[in-house]
Design a protein around this motif. Structure first.
Motif, PDB file in Angstrom:
ATOM      1  N   LYS A 487       0.821  -1.198   0.000  1.00  0.00           N
ATOM      2  CA  LYS A 487       0.000   0.000   0.000  1.00  0.00           C
ATOM      3  C   LYS A 487       0.866   1.263   0.000  1.00  0.00           C
ATOM      4  O   LYS A 487       1.826   1.356   0.756  1.00  0.00           O
ATOM      5  CB  LYS A 487      -0.918   0.006   1.221  1.00  0.00           C
ATOM      6  CG  LYS A 487      -1.903   1.164   1.236  1.00  0.00           C
ATOM      7  CD  LYS A 487      -2.865   1.051   2.413  1.00  0.00           C
ATOM      8  CE  LYS A 487      -3.877   2.191   2.402  1.00  0.00           C
ATOM      9  NZ  LYS A 487      -4.828   2.090   3.539  1.00  0.00           N
ATOM     10  N   ARG A 501      -2.837  -0.453 -14.118  1.00  0.00           N
ATOM     11  CA  ARG A 501      -3.292   0.134 -12.849  1.00  0.00           C
ATOM     12  C   ARG A 501      -4.334  -0.744 -12.156  1.00  0.00           C
ATOM     13  O   ARG A 501      -5.467  -0.340 -11.895  1.00  0.00           O
ATOM     14  CB  ARG A 501      -3.862   1.532 -13.062  1.00  0.00           C
ATOM     15  CG  ARG A 501      -2.865   2.509 -13.668  1.00  0.00           C
ATOM     16  CD  ARG A 501      -3.452   3.886 -13.859  1.00  0.00           C
ATOM     17  NE  ARG A 501      -2.485   4.797 -14.450  1.00  0.00           N
ATOM     18  CZ  ARG A 501      -2.729   6.062 -14.776  1.00  0.00           C
ATOM     19  NH1 ARG A 501      -3.936   6.563 -14.544  1.00  0.00           N
ATOM     20  NH2 ARG A 501      -1.798   6.815 -15.303  1.00  0.00           N
ATOM     21  N   VAL A 502      -3.935  -1.964 -11.852  1.00  0.00           N
ATOM     22  CA  VAL A 502      -4.859  -2.905 -11.221  1.00  0.00           C
ATOM     23  C   VAL A 502      -4.804  -2.851  -9.701  1.00  0.00           C
ATOM     24  O   VAL A 502      -5.690  -3.354  -9.029  1.00  0.00           O
ATOM     25  CB  VAL A 502      -4.568  -4.346 -11.698  1.00  0.00           C
ATOM     26  CG1 VAL A 502      -4.799  -4.470 -13.194  1.00  0.00           C
ATOM     27  CG2 VAL A 502      -3.144  -4.768 -11.341  1.00  0.00           C
ATOM     28  N   ASN A 503      -3.765  -2.229  -9.152  1.00  0.00           N
ATOM     29  CA  ASN A 503      -3.607  -2.169  -7.702  1.00  0.00           C
ATOM     30  C   ASN A 503      -4.113  -0.815  -7.204  1.00  0.00           C
ATOM     31  O   ASN A 503      -3.452   0.218  -7.375  1.00  0.00           O
ATOM     32  CB  ASN A 503      -2.132  -2.373  -7.322  1.00  0.00           C
ATOM     33  CG  ASN A 503      -1.958  -2.641  -5.838  1.00  0.00           C
ATOM     34  OD1 ASN A 503      -2.729  -2.155  -5.007  1.00  0.00           O
ATOM     35  ND2 ASN A 503      -0.937  -3.420  -5.494  1.00  0.00           N
ATOM     36  N   LYS A 504      -5.270  -0.823  -6.592  1.00  0.00           N
ATOM     37  CA  LYS A 504      -5.885   0.422  -6.148  1.00  0.00           C
ATOM     38  C   LYS A 504      -5.176   1.051  -4.951  1.00  0.00           C
ATOM     39  O   LYS A 504      -5.443   2.217  -4.607  1.00  0.00           O
ATOM     40  CB  LYS A 504      -7.358   0.178  -5.796  1.00  0.00           C
ATOM     41  CG  LYS A 504      -8.201  -0.265  -6.983  1.00  0.00           C
ATOM     42  CD  LYS A 504      -9.650  -0.474  -6.583  1.00  0.00           C
ATOM     43  CE  LYS A 504     -10.488  -0.904  -7.781  1.00  0.00           C
ATOM     44  NZ  LYS A 504     -11.910  -1.124  -7.410  1.00  0.00           N
ATOM     45  N   ASP A 505      -4.290   0.316  -4.326  1.00  0.00           N
ATOM     46  CA  ASP A 505      -3.566   0.845  -3.172  1.00  0.00           C
ATOM     47  C   ASP A 505      -2.298   1.583  -3.575  1.00  0.00           C
ATOM     48  O   ASP A 505      -1.578   2.097  -2.718  1.00  0.00           O
ATOM     49  CB  ASP A 505      -3.194  -0.297  -2.215  1.00  0.00           C
ATOM     50  CG  ASP A 505      -4.416  -0.910  -1.562  1.00  0.00           C
ATOM     51  OD1 ASP A 505      -5.410  -0.180  -1.383  1.00  0.00           O
ATOM     52  OD2 ASP A 505      -4.387  -2.119  -1.256  1.00  0.00           O
ATOM     53  N   CYS A 506      -2.009   1.624  -4.869  1.00  0.00           N
ATOM     54  CA  CYS A 506      -0.771   2.251  -5.346  1.00  0.00           C
ATOM     55  C   CYS A 506      -1.058   3.587  -6.035  1.00  0.00           C
ATOM     56  O   CYS A 506      -2.190   3.882  -6.427  1.00  0.00           O
ATOM     57  CB  CYS A 506      -0.052   1.319  -6.320  1.00  0.00           C
ATOM     58  SG  CYS A 506       0.504  -0.233  -5.581  1.00  0.00           S
ATOM     59  N   TYR A 508       0.083   5.819  -9.324  1.00  0.00           N
ATOM     60  CA  TYR A 508       0.685   5.591 -10.629  1.00  0.00           C
ATOM     61  C   TYR A 508       1.082   6.913 -11.291  1.00  0.00           C
ATOM     62  O   TYR A 508       0.300   7.857 -11.321  1.00  0.00           O
ATOM     63  CB  TYR A 508      -0.292   4.869 -11.558  1.00  0.00           C
ATOM     64  CG  TYR A 508      -0.575   3.436 -11.180  1.00  0.00           C
ATOM     65  CD1 TYR A 508      -1.493   3.140 -10.172  1.00  0.00           C
ATOM     66  CD2 TYR A 508       0.057   2.394 -11.826  1.00  0.00           C
ATOM     67  CE1 TYR A 508      -1.765   1.824  -9.833  1.00  0.00           C
ATOM     68  CE2 TYR A 508      -0.219   1.075 -11.500  1.00  0.00           C
ATOM     69  CZ  TYR A 508      -1.120   0.794 -10.490  1.00  0.00           C
ATOM     70  OH  TYR A 508      -1.385  -0.501 -10.151  1.00  0.00           O
ATOM     71  N   ASN A 582      -4.025   7.710  -8.708  1.00  0.00           N
ATOM     72  CA  ASN A 582      -4.336   6.491  -7.974  1.00  0.00           C
ATOM     73  C   ASN A 582      -5.632   5.881  -8.467  1.00  0.00           C
ATOM     74  O   ASN A 582      -6.257   6.409  -9.356  1.00  0.00           O
ATOM     75  CB  ASN A 582      -4.404   6.768  -6.469  1.00  0.00           C
ATOM     76  CG  ASN A 582      -5.383   7.878  -6.134  1.00  0.00           C
ATOM     77  OD1 ASN A 582      -6.251   8.228  -6.908  1.00  0.00           O
ATOM     78  ND2 ASN A 582      -5.227   8.435  -4.941  1.00  0.00           N
TER      79      ASN A 582
END
Length: 582
Positions: A487, A501-506, A508, A582
């Protein structure tokens, strides 16, 4: 907004129902054809949009050099409102006037008595574009429709109307309107030599362009006769017409070579839908998916045509730039049996730019893929006498990524496929004392031998750990690997194409890019997925080489000085992007 077309739905449903539930002899074909005819009008208008933008980008027969920017595109975004409005009035007219029912297909007398009325035209835009004649306040739309409807009402009330007369009249109005605002001259001088009275009966694009630039002359729409009568004809009309016809294709200083990405990307380039091109490219909208027959036709045309085409023209100070597109799609670049034909197209474009006197050609997107042509080195080997310089932009891409990493960062992880940019990033980061973690042993061995020469080999490690808060990612990053990022991780791409952008906790960052300088003109479309007035580092690099006069190639294994090109970018007004997404 495509939802505005819903206002047609009740009328289309009712007219269709009435048509198919009526006896064959009572069916009103004129009413049934309103909706297809409105679609035809929009296709006709889009044809002129694309043709005008293509011709003005090339420079041939261009009339006005004033640029078009985003504010003009936004102002003219709803050019189709007048067609929607007209369609509603046609439906109301057909249902309210008995005389308009069951129009015959053809009547000669109705065609003869329906000439277009002479009209003045005013616009808020200094630079003629297709949209100028249809962007007006609602009150003016009413006035224009009323005036243009006079011939239609005449043939209706005299019962001499026909489907051909109605459709032919409106199509004539559309064609003349579009032609008068296309900003390139297409009416040959010989036409007026063969039939001299024609100059009083039909205007030309140059004729009407003077109304937009001078305002107090050439008021007449379609028929110059009235300007001759009332003394409002611009004295430079004939001179400008001849000058524009002699205008040749423009010789650019810098050429950026890109290519199509997805089948729907044809709508996103500047030659496509202006409202779509003025926004970052995303997954196709529903209305673009509905255009799949047109999309397939466009793919067939690019397949048959098979030649690089001009999509955009920009001006930066005294530098003239053009963007050329290879008529190939992203998926084709990964097909081995397409590589030879793609390289042939790229090489022909480079040779054409060389003949035109261009100083720099930049290879954008996959045109510089190492597995395709060795980052452009193939073309240098084949053409050792090239005067134009090839620039892959790797040095500026590296510089942008390096300056995107937050200050105080002590360790980063690199994931995805390694390429020229990735190797340069690792070397630069290790030299800065930042620990770099990679996961592939063969990349580690190659880099370690180079780092041993400078004593920085201890900064490079192999690890599959995902604890680092800064990730530098390239193509080939898997979804599973991306989801392992913790995260708050900052993901900075060094690739030509962005991660999904598949990781919503990151958070970009975009692909290596910078905000363009204010001196860059004629910017009215977005470069692929980048925001407005943001340009990829690979494209900017070519501009900088052109501005600075660096007479060197940057392709193959050759890298330009990273610090030097970064400082040059700032000096010429390009600024770093500071926003993550994000």
């Amino acid at each position: 907004m495509m939802s505005k077309y819903v206002v047609w739905a009740p009328w289309v449903v009712k007219s269709t129902y009435d048509f198919f539930t009526s006896d064959a002899k009572d069916r009103d074909y004129g009413l049934m054809l309103i909706f297809p005819f409105m679609l035809f009008r929009m296709l006709n208008n889009q044809f002129w949009i694309s043709l005008s933008r293509y011709k003005t980008a090339k420079g041939k027969n261009r009339i006005v050099d004033k640029t078009i920017e985003f504010d003009q595109v936004d102002r003219e975004r709803d050019w189709d409102d007048q067609i929607i409005f007209n369609g509603l009035l046609y439906y109301i007219g057909f249902y309210s006037l008995d005389e308009s029912k069951q129009l015959p297909l053809w009547r000669l007398d109705g065609v003869i008595i329906s000439p277009p009325p002479p009209l003045p035209l005013q616009s808020l835009s200094f630079s003629p574009s297709f949209f100028n004649p249809v962007i007006h306040p609602f009150g003016e739309h009413i006035a224009y429709f009323t005036l243009f409807a006079i011939p239609l009402l005449t043939v209706t009330l005299t019962k001499t109307g026909s489907i051909v007369a109605f459709a032919g009249y409106v199509t004539y109005i559309d064609v003349m309107n579009n032609m008068g605002h296309c900003n390139f001259e297409l009416i040959p001088k010989i036409a007026f030599s063969i039939f001299p009275p024609l100059k009083y009966l039909m205007y030309t694009p140059t004729y009407h362009s003077l109304h937009h630039t001078q305002f107090r002359t050439n008021y007449s729409l379609f028929m110059p006769f009235y300007d001759y009568v009332y003394g409002t004809l611009d004295k430079s009309t004939d001179t400008l017409h001849e000058k524009s016809l002699k205008q040749e294709d423009e010789a650019p200083n810098v050429v950026h070579l890109t290519h199509l990405t997805t089948p729907e990307s044809i709508y996103h380039i500047r030659l496509g839908f202006a409202s779509v091109a003025s926004k970052p490219y995303t997954s196709p909208k529903w209305y673009l998916l509905m255009l799949w027959p047109v999309t397939m036709i466009s793919m067939l045309i690019t397949w048959i045509y098979g030649k690089t085409f001009v999509v955009e023209r920009n001006v930066f100070k005294n530098l003239i730039m053009q963007t050329w597109a290879i008529p190939k799609y992203k998926i084709q670049y990964f097909m081995e049996w397409h590589r030879e034909s793609i390289n042939e197209l790229i090489e022909n474009a480079i040779l054409e730019a060389d003949v035109k006197g261009a100083k720099v050609v930049t290879l954008g997107l996959l045109n510089q893929a190492e597995e395709l042509n060795g980052s452009g080195e193939l073309f240098i080997r084949r053409n050792p006498k090239l005067k134009v310089k090839l620039v892959d932009g790797s040095s500026l891409a590296v510089a942008v990524v390096l300056n995107s990493i937050p200050k105080g960062t002590t360790q980063v992880v690199i994931r995805g496929n390694f390429n020229k940019v990735a190797y340069s990033l690792v070397l630069a980061l290790c030299h800065k004392g930042i620990q770099v973690s990679i996961s592939r042993s063969h990349n580690y061995q190659r880099l370690k031998s180079e780092l041993e020469l400078s004593g920085d080999q201890d900064k490079l490690i192999t690890s599959r750990s995902c604890s680092q808060k800064v990730w530098l990612v390239g193509d080939g990053l898997s979804k599973e690997e991306e989801l392992k990022a913790s995260k708050g991780t900052l993901i900075i791409p060094y690739s030509q194409f962005p991660p999904k952008r598949v990781n919503k906790d990151c958070f970009y960052y975009t692909t290596p890019a910078m905000l363009t300088a204010k001196h860059l003109e004629n910017v009215d479309s977005c470069e692929n997925w980048l925001p407005r007035r943001v340009m990829s580092a690979w494209r900017i690099a070519g501009i900088l080489h052109g501005l600075e006069g660096w007479n060197v190639n940057e392709c193959g294994n050759e890298m330009f000085n990273i610090d030097k090109i970064w400082q040059a970018s700032l000096l010429h007004g390009f600024t770093p992007l500071t926003t993550s997404f994000n």
